[in-house]
Motif scaffolding. Structure first.
Motif, PDB file in Angstrom:
ATOM      1  N   ASP A 174     -15.198 -20.184  19.678  1.00 19.89           N
ATOM      2  CA  ASP A 174     -15.775 -21.329  20.202  1.00 19.89           C
ATOM      3  C   ASP A 174     -16.850 -21.721  18.638  1.00 19.89           C
ATOM      4  O   ASP A 174     -17.872 -21.268  18.865  1.00 19.89           O
ATOM      5  CB  ASP A 174     -16.450 -21.247  21.425  1.00 19.89           C
ATOM      6  N   GLY A 175     -16.340 -22.535  17.948  1.00 22.17           N
ATOM      7  CA  GLY A 175     -16.993 -22.710  16.877  1.00 22.17           C
ATOM      8  C   GLY A 175     -17.309 -21.323  16.064  1.00 22.17           C
ATOM      9  O   GLY A 175     -16.144 -20.887  15.669  1.00 22.17           O
ATOM     10  N   ALA A 176     -18.594 -20.968  15.728  1.00 22.11           N
ATOM     11  CA  ALA A 176     -18.754 -19.830  15.157  1.00 22.11           C
ATOM     12  C   ALA A 176     -18.820 -18.751  16.120  1.00 22.11           C
ATOM     13  O   ALA A 176     -18.979 -17.316  15.545  1.00 22.11           O
ATOM     14  CB  ALA A 176     -20.216 -20.074  14.272  1.00 22.11           C
ATOM     15  N   ALA A 177     -18.704 -19.033  17.236  1.00 18.65           N
ATOM     16  CA  ALA A 177     -18.814 -17.900  18.386  1.00 18.65           C
ATOM     17  C   ALA A 177     -17.493 -17.254  18.561  1.00 18.65           C
ATOM     18  O   ALA A 177     -16.774 -17.832  19.085  1.00 18.65           O
ATOM     19  CB  ALA A 177     -19.562 -18.416  19.741  1.00 18.65           C
ATOM     20  N   LEU A 178     -17.443 -15.965  18.256  1.00 18.82           N
ATOM     21  CA  LEU A 178     -16.236 -15.386  18.409  1.00 18.82           C
ATOM     22  C   LEU A 178     -15.950 -15.036  19.973  1.00 18.82           C
ATOM     23  O   LEU A 178     -17.114 -15.061  20.624  1.00 18.82           O
ATOM     24  CB  LEU A 178     -16.363 -13.913  17.793  1.00 18.82           C
ATOM     25  N   HIS A 179     -14.932 -15.066  20.208  1.00 18.55           N
ATOM     26  CA  HIS A 179     -14.318 -14.146  21.853  1.00 18.55           C
ATOM     27  C   HIS A 179     -14.866 -12.939  21.654  1.00 18.55           C
ATOM     28  O   HIS A 179     -14.785 -12.230  20.844  1.00 18.55           O
ATOM     29  CB  HIS A 179     -12.883 -14.314  21.630  1.00 18.55           C
ATOM     30  N   PRO A 180     -15.272 -12.518  22.911  1.00 18.71           N
ATOM     31  CA  PRO A 180     -15.767 -11.152  22.986  1.00 18.71           C
ATOM     32  C   PRO A 180     -14.723 -10.214  22.553  1.00 18.71           C
ATOM     33  O   PRO A 180     -15.258  -8.853  22.026  1.00 18.71           O
ATOM     34  CB  PRO A 180     -15.866 -10.970  24.411  1.00 18.71           C
ATOM     35  N   VAL A 181     -13.459 -10.368  22.474  1.00 18.75           N
ATOM     36  CA  VAL A 181     -12.587  -9.177  22.055  1.00 18.75           C
ATOM     37  C   VAL A 181     -12.409  -9.388  20.577  1.00 18.75           C
ATOM     38  O   VAL A 181     -12.315  -8.203  19.805  1.00 18.75           O
ATOM     39  CB  VAL A 181     -10.930  -9.603  22.549  1.00 18.75           C
ATOM     40  N   GLN A 182     -12.442 -10.617  20.100  1.00 20.19           N
ATOM     41  CA  GLN A 182     -12.535 -10.472  18.733  1.00 20.19           C
ATOM     42  C   GLN A 182     -13.715  -9.790  18.034  1.00 20.19           C
ATOM     43  O   GLN A 182     -13.737  -8.983  16.956  1.00 20.19           O
ATOM     44  CB  GLN A 182     -12.655 -11.990  18.088  1.00 20.19           C
ATOM     45  N   ALA A 183     -15.050 -10.107  18.807  1.00 19.41           N
ATOM     46  CA  ALA A 183     -16.329  -9.446  18.326  1.00 19.41           C
ATOM     47  C   ALA A 183     -16.242  -7.847  18.593  1.00 19.41           C
ATOM     48  O   ALA A 183     -16.707  -7.324  17.509  1.00 19.41           O
ATOM     49  CB  ALA A 183     -17.372  -9.781  19.058  1.00 19.41           C
ATOM     50  N   ALA A 184     -15.365  -7.418  19.378  1.00 22.54           N
ATOM     51  CA  ALA A 184     -15.364  -5.956  19.883  1.00 22.54           C
ATOM     52  C   ALA A 184     -14.397  -5.365  18.652  1.00 22.54           C
ATOM     53  O   ALA A 184     -14.864  -4.370  18.408  1.00 22.54           O
ATOM     54  CB  ALA A 184     -14.597  -5.594  21.227  1.00 22.54           C
ATOM     55  N   PHE A 185     -13.478  -6.312  18.604  1.00 24.54           N
ATOM     56  CA  PHE A 185     -12.744  -5.620  17.544  1.00 24.54           C
ATOM     57  C   PHE A 185     -13.188  -5.126  15.900  1.00 24.54           C
ATOM     58  O   PHE A 185     -12.967  -4.292  15.402  1.00 24.54           O
ATOM     59  CB  PHE A 185     -11.316  -6.502  17.130  1.00 24.54           C
ATOM     60  N   ILE A 186     -14.050  -6.224  15.764  1.00 27.18           N
ATOM     61  CA  ILE A 186     -14.981  -5.813  14.585  1.00 27.18           C
ATOM     62  C   ILE A 186     -15.912  -4.859  14.734  1.00 27.18           C
ATOM     63  O   ILE A 186     -16.110  -4.003  13.786  1.00 27.18           O
ATOM     64  CB  ILE A 186     -15.755  -7.196  13.975  1.00 27.18           C
ATOM     65  N   ALA A 187     -16.689  -4.860  15.797  1.00 25.22           N
ATOM     66  CA  ALA A 187     -17.777  -3.705  16.062  1.00 25.22           C
ATOM     67  C   ALA A 187     -17.022  -2.419  16.206  1.00 25.22           C
ATOM     68  O   ALA A 187     -17.836  -1.452  15.858  1.00 25.22           O
ATOM     69  CB  ALA A 187     -18.421  -4.098  17.464  1.00 25.22           C
ATOM     70  N   HIS A 188     -15.740  -2.277  16.696  1.00 18.38           N
ATOM     71  CA  HIS A 188     -15.256  -0.824  16.649  1.00 18.38           C
ATOM     72  C   HIS A 188     -14.396  -0.782  15.648  1.00 18.38           C
ATOM     73  O   HIS A 188     -13.468   0.141  15.808  1.00 18.38           O
ATOM     74  CB  HIS A 188     -14.516  -0.989  18.125  1.00 18.38           C
ATOM     75  N   ASP A 189     -14.364  -1.386  14.568  1.00 16.07           N
ATOM     76  CA  ASP A 189     -13.518  -1.457  13.197  1.00 16.07           C
ATOM     77  C   ASP A 189     -11.924  -1.072  13.728  1.00 16.07           C
ATOM     78  O   ASP A 189     -11.068  -0.120  13.491  1.00 16.07           O
ATOM     79  CB  ASP A 189     -13.968   0.030  12.662  1.00 16.07           C
ATOM     80  N   ALA A 190     -11.681  -2.004  14.717  1.00 17.60           N
ATOM     81  CA  ALA A 190     -10.309  -1.773  14.995  1.00 17.60           C
ATOM     82  C   ALA A 190      -9.148  -2.461  14.160  1.00 17.60           C
ATOM     83  O   ALA A 190      -8.198  -2.885  15.118  1.00 17.60           O
ATOM     84  CB  ALA A 190     -10.087  -2.532  16.536  1.00 17.60           C
ATOM     85  N   PHE A 191      -9.377  -2.370  13.056  1.00 19.12           N
ATOM     86  CA  PHE A 191      -8.189  -3.037  12.402  1.00 19.12           C
ATOM     87  C   PHE A 191      -8.192  -2.291  10.693  1.00 19.12           C
ATOM     88  O   PHE A 191      -9.196  -1.780  10.403  1.00 19.12           O
ATOM     89  CB  PHE A 191      -8.272  -4.383  12.147  1.00 19.12           C
ATOM     90  N   GLN A 192      -7.057  -2.316  10.090  1.00 14.70           N
ATOM     91  CA  GLN A 192      -7.227  -1.871   8.675  1.00 14.70           C
ATOM     92  C   GLN A 192      -6.751  -2.999   7.751  1.00 14.70           C
ATOM     93  O   GLN A 192      -7.430  -3.763   7.319  1.00 14.70           O
ATOM     94  CB  GLN A 192      -6.615  -0.370   8.444  1.00 14.70           C
ATOM     95  N   CYS A 193      -5.474  -3.134   7.806  1.00 15.42           N
ATOM     96  CA  CYS A 193      -4.589  -4.195   6.911  1.00 15.42           C
ATOM     97  C   CYS A 193      -5.091  -5.730   7.700  1.00 15.42           C
ATOM     98  O   CYS A 193      -5.005  -6.305   6.989  1.00 15.42           O
ATOM     99  CB  CYS A 193      -3.356  -3.742   6.585  1.00 15.42           C
ATOM    100  N   GLY A 194      -5.028  -5.650   8.964  1.00 20.14           N
ATOM    101  CA  GLY A 194      -5.176  -7.036   9.619  1.00 20.14           C
ATOM    102  C   GLY A 194      -3.916  -7.727  10.251  1.00 20.14           C
ATOM    103  O   GLY A 194      -4.069  -8.575  10.868  1.00 20.14           O
TER     104      GLY A 194
END
Length: 162
Positions: free
Chosen positions: A82-102
């Motif tokens: 929502d604009g600059a506000a990430l969806h909670p799942v997107q924010a959690a993926f960043i916080a938990h380093d849930a990706f490598q190549c993406g």
């Protein structure tokens, strides 16, 4: 012969003329609507990179014919923030380093949102792993993905309760 399909994608209605009735939702999203966040991985419904929400349910867009879903509501990775506000799942993926190549991340996130909204995630890591088993990560970021889904589930449950 052209066929018309009307879809609401990320809350915007689109009327698209199709020259071929075999066009998949994946190809329509990527090639006609320029929504390239949904990835083409295996193109056989086996990897989950193309996962979108179709009328609120998780779907592999590579297996869904666009013509069969006239009037449907579609949510892709581009429609989450929502604009600059990430969806909670997107924010959690960043916080938990849930990706490598993406590459798989958009499909993983869309599948996680579907899993949570279906009430199938909960706080049990094994249950989350089972629910996300249709999404493959070649880099092996499964631990972070599982942790992110559990954290997002908690966060979204607290938001609903508030």
């Amino acid at each position: 012969m052209s066929l018309s399909v009307t879809l609401t994608v990320n809350r915007v209605q689109h009327r698209v003329l199709l020259d071929d009735p075999r066009v998949t939702l994946l190809d329509l999203l990527r090639e006609r609507l320029q929504l390239t966040g949904t990835k083409k991985g295996c193109d056989r419904g086996q990897c989950g990179a193309c996962t979108i929400l179709l009328n609120g349910r998780r779907v592999n867009a590579c297996l869904a014919l666009a013509l069969s879903h006239d009037g449907a509501e579609i949510l892709t990775i581009e429609g989450l923030a929502d604009g600059a506000a990430l969806h909670p799942v997107q924010a959690a993926f960043i916080a938990h380093d849930a990706f490598q190549c993406g590459f798989c991340t958009p499909g993983q996130i869309m599948s996680a949102i579907g899993l949570i909204s279906e009430g199938q995630a909960g706080s049990d890591a094994e249950r989350v792993r089972e629910g996300m088993s249709g999404n493959l990560c070649r880099c092996g970021a499964y631990r972070g993905i599982t942790e992110a889904v559990v954290a997002a589930t908690r966060s979204m449950t607290k938001e609903k309760a508030a």
